[in-house]
Scaffold this active site. Structure first.
Site, PDB file in Angstrom:
ATOM      1  N   VAL A  11      51.114  81.602  55.349  1.00 37.80           N
ATOM      2  CA  VAL A  11      50.310  80.374  55.383  1.00 37.80           C
ATOM      3  C   VAL A  11      50.690  79.403  54.272  1.00 37.80           C
ATOM      4  O   VAL A  11      50.469  78.209  54.390  1.00 37.80           O
ATOM      5  CB  VAL A  11      48.789  80.688  55.327  1.00 37.80           C
ATOM      6  CG1 VAL A  11      48.327  81.374  56.592  1.00 37.80           C
ATOM      7  CG2 VAL A  11      48.428  81.498  54.108  1.00 37.80           C
ATOM      8  N   LYS A  14      53.189  76.737  55.559  1.00 36.49           N
ATOM      9  CA  LYS A  14      52.707  75.728  56.495  1.00 36.49           C
ATOM     10  C   LYS A  14      51.608  74.849  55.900  1.00 36.49           C
ATOM     11  O   LYS A  14      51.455  73.696  56.292  1.00 36.49           O
ATOM     12  CB  LYS A  14      52.206  76.396  57.767  1.00 36.49           C
ATOM     13  CG  LYS A  14      51.749  75.390  58.799  1.00 36.49           C
ATOM     14  CD  LYS A  14      51.668  75.938  60.177  1.00 36.49           C
ATOM     15  CE  LYS A  14      51.207  74.818  61.088  1.00 36.49           C
ATOM     16  NZ  LYS A  14      51.418  75.065  62.453  1.00 36.49           N
ATOM     17  N   HIS A  15      50.836  75.394  54.956  1.00 35.10           N
ATOM     18  CA  HIS A  15      49.686  74.670  54.411  1.00 35.10           C
ATOM     19  C   HIS A  15      49.848  74.486  52.905  1.00 35.10           C
ATOM     20  O   HIS A  15      50.219  75.414  52.203  1.00 35.10           O
ATOM     21  CB  HIS A  15      48.399  75.438  54.704  1.00 35.10           C
ATOM     22  CG  HIS A  15      48.206  75.732  56.164  1.00 35.10           C
ATOM     23  ND1 HIS A  15      47.779  74.778  57.063  1.00 35.10           N
ATOM     24  CD2 HIS A  15      48.401  76.862  56.885  1.00 35.10           C
ATOM     25  CE1 HIS A  15      47.717  75.315  58.272  1.00 35.10           C
ATOM     26  NE2 HIS A  15      48.091  76.580  58.189  1.00 35.10           N
ATOM     27  N   SER A  16      49.537  73.288  52.426  1.00 37.10           N
ATOM     28  CA  SER A  16      49.703  73.008  51.001  1.00 37.10           C
ATOM     29  C   SER A  16      48.634  73.691  50.153  1.00 37.10           C
ATOM     30  O   SER A  16      48.888  74.075  49.022  1.00 37.10           O
ATOM     31  CB  SER A  16      49.702  71.502  50.744  1.00 37.10           C
ATOM     32  OG  SER A  16      48.502  70.930  51.197  1.00 37.10           O
ATOM     33  N   GLU A  21      41.941  74.852  52.964  1.00 37.05           N
ATOM     34  CA  GLU A  21      42.110  74.469  54.362  1.00 37.05           C
ATOM     35  C   GLU A  21      41.492  75.497  55.303  1.00 37.05           C
ATOM     36  O   GLU A  21      40.912  75.136  56.329  1.00 37.05           O
ATOM     37  CB  GLU A  21      43.587  74.254  54.685  1.00 37.05           C
ATOM     38  CG  GLU A  21      44.158  73.028  53.987  1.00 37.05           C
ATOM     39  CD  GLU A  21      45.642  72.851  54.234  1.00 37.05           C
ATOM     40  OE1 GLU A  21      46.100  73.057  55.375  1.00 37.05           O
ATOM     41  OE2 GLU A  21      46.361  72.504  53.274  1.00 37.05           O
TER      42      GLU A  21
END
Length: 83
Positions: A11, A14-16, A21
């Site tokens: 993850v 894909k996610h900052s 999030e």
């Protein structure tokens, strides 16, 4: 009540900010959502809980949702965690 087991992908690629999030995704739903792994059970809407839980690559997590939108909640969290 519905549940689904997922294997966490990377993850962080894909996610900052995957912790925040993930909580944001969970908070979109009215259902109670719990993430479980072994003896650990946390509220998916709790940022402190997610930080302590620390979902990482390869971890097998059981997502449990209970409420009127539980199916949609399971799908959204599975999509987030499995990327």
């Amino acid at each position: 009540m519905s549940n689904k087991q997922v294997v966490v992908s990377d993850v962080h690629k894909k996610h900052s900010n995957p912790v925040a999030e993930l909580v944001q995704v969970a908070c979109q739903f009215d259902s109670n959502i719990t993430l479980e792994e072994g003896n650990k059970k946390i509220n998916a809407k709790s940022i402190m809980g997610i930080m302590a839980f620390n979902p990482t690559l390869g971890m097998k997590i059981n997502i449990v949702a209970d409420g009127n939108d539980e199916t949609q909640a399971l799908e959204a969290l599975e999509e987030f965690l499995a990327c």
